[in-house]
Design a protein around this motif. Sequence first.
Motif, short mmCIF file in Angstrom:
data_model
loop_
_atom_site.label_atom_id
_atom_site.label_comp_id
_atom_site.label_asym_id
_atom_site.label_seq_id
_atom_site.Cartn_x
_atom_site.Cartn_y
_atom_site.Cartn_z
N LEU A 1 22.58 -35.07 131.01
CA LEU A 1 21.53 -35.01 132.02
C LEU A 1 22.13 -35.30 133.38
O LEU A 1 22.83 -36.29 133.56
CB LEU A 1 20.43 -36.04 131.70
CG LEU A 1 19.66 -35.84 130.39
CD1 LEU A 1 18.75 -37.03 130.12
CD2 LEU A 1 18.85 -34.55 130.43
N ILE B 1 20.10 -30.23 133.00
CA ILE B 1 20.52 -30.59 131.65
C ILE B 1 21.46 -29.52 131.11
O ILE B 1 21.33 -28.33 131.41
CB ILE B 1 19.29 -30.73 130.71
CG1 ILE B 1 19.75 -31.05 129.27
CG2 ILE B 1 18.44 -29.47 130.74
CD1 ILE B 1 18.61 -31.32 128.31
N TYR C 1 13.02 -31.20 124.41
CA TYR C 1 13.29 -31.69 125.76
C TYR C 1 12.43 -32.90 126.11
O TYR C 1 12.93 -33.88 126.68
CB TYR C 1 13.05 -30.55 126.75
CG TYR C 1 13.45 -30.84 128.16
CD1 TYR C 1 14.78 -30.90 128.54
CD2 TYR C 1 12.48 -31.03 129.15
CE1 TYR C 1 15.15 -31.15 129.86
CE2 TYR C 1 12.83 -31.28 130.47
CZ TYR C 1 14.16 -31.34 130.82
OH TYR C 1 14.52 -31.58 132.12
N LEU D 1 13.29 -33.94 136.12
CA LEU D 1 13.55 -33.28 134.85
C LEU D 1 12.31 -32.58 134.30
O LEU D 1 12.38 -31.45 133.81
CB LEU D 1 14.08 -34.30 133.83
CG LEU D 1 15.50 -34.81 134.09
CD1 LEU D 1 15.75 -36.09 133.30
CD2 LEU D 1 16.52 -33.75 133.71
#
Length: 211
Positions: free
Chosen positions: A19, A35, A176, A197
């Motif tokens: 990450l 990622i 995820y 993210l």
Amino acid sequence: MTDAHVTAEKLLQAGAVRLSPGAPFTWASGWKSPIYCDNRRVLSQPYIRDYIKSELSNLVFERFPDADAIAGVATAGIAWGALVADQLKLPFLYVRPKPKEHGLGNQIEGSFTEGQQVVVLEDLVSTGKSSLQVVDVLRAAGMVVQGMAAIFQYGFPEGSRRFEETGVPLFSLTDYAHLVELAGQKGQIGEEERAVLLKWQEDPANWTGVS
């Protein structure tokens, strides 16, 4: 901790998932991504590999009890498909991105029969485009694709639509959302990074980074 969290932790331990919200990676497609997932790294670590193999085998056995064969997606899905087929004592085959340009010109490698009930094995699923092309090849050869099993999936809206439209059930050991949640719980990312993210997941094709 759920099974999905345990698998996510195994991938982090293996260095298969990285990450980096502040310094995005660039995928082969040109997408900017916070990622990077490379499940091939798990193959080099016997104990984590054995865990993933067992969990994938359990997933296939529970979700697709009538499966006659396992089909791996070339190239990353070949090793995992072979491991699962061996564990479940099922025939194994794999599908190339395109037919060979020499020899018999095969696109499907391995023995199969019309009407065979097949489960497709992937290491990870992003948009689903390449994975579902394999489904088309298998169906064109007369096989029945029961569904797909993967180690990891990104959960993109585009991918979910594709699988729904083609009638292919997709199951993964982790995804995820669980990975991001676990990374937050372990203090590997802060709230601001977590927000970045999750924002990327909504529209990855148009994401340019945090700045």
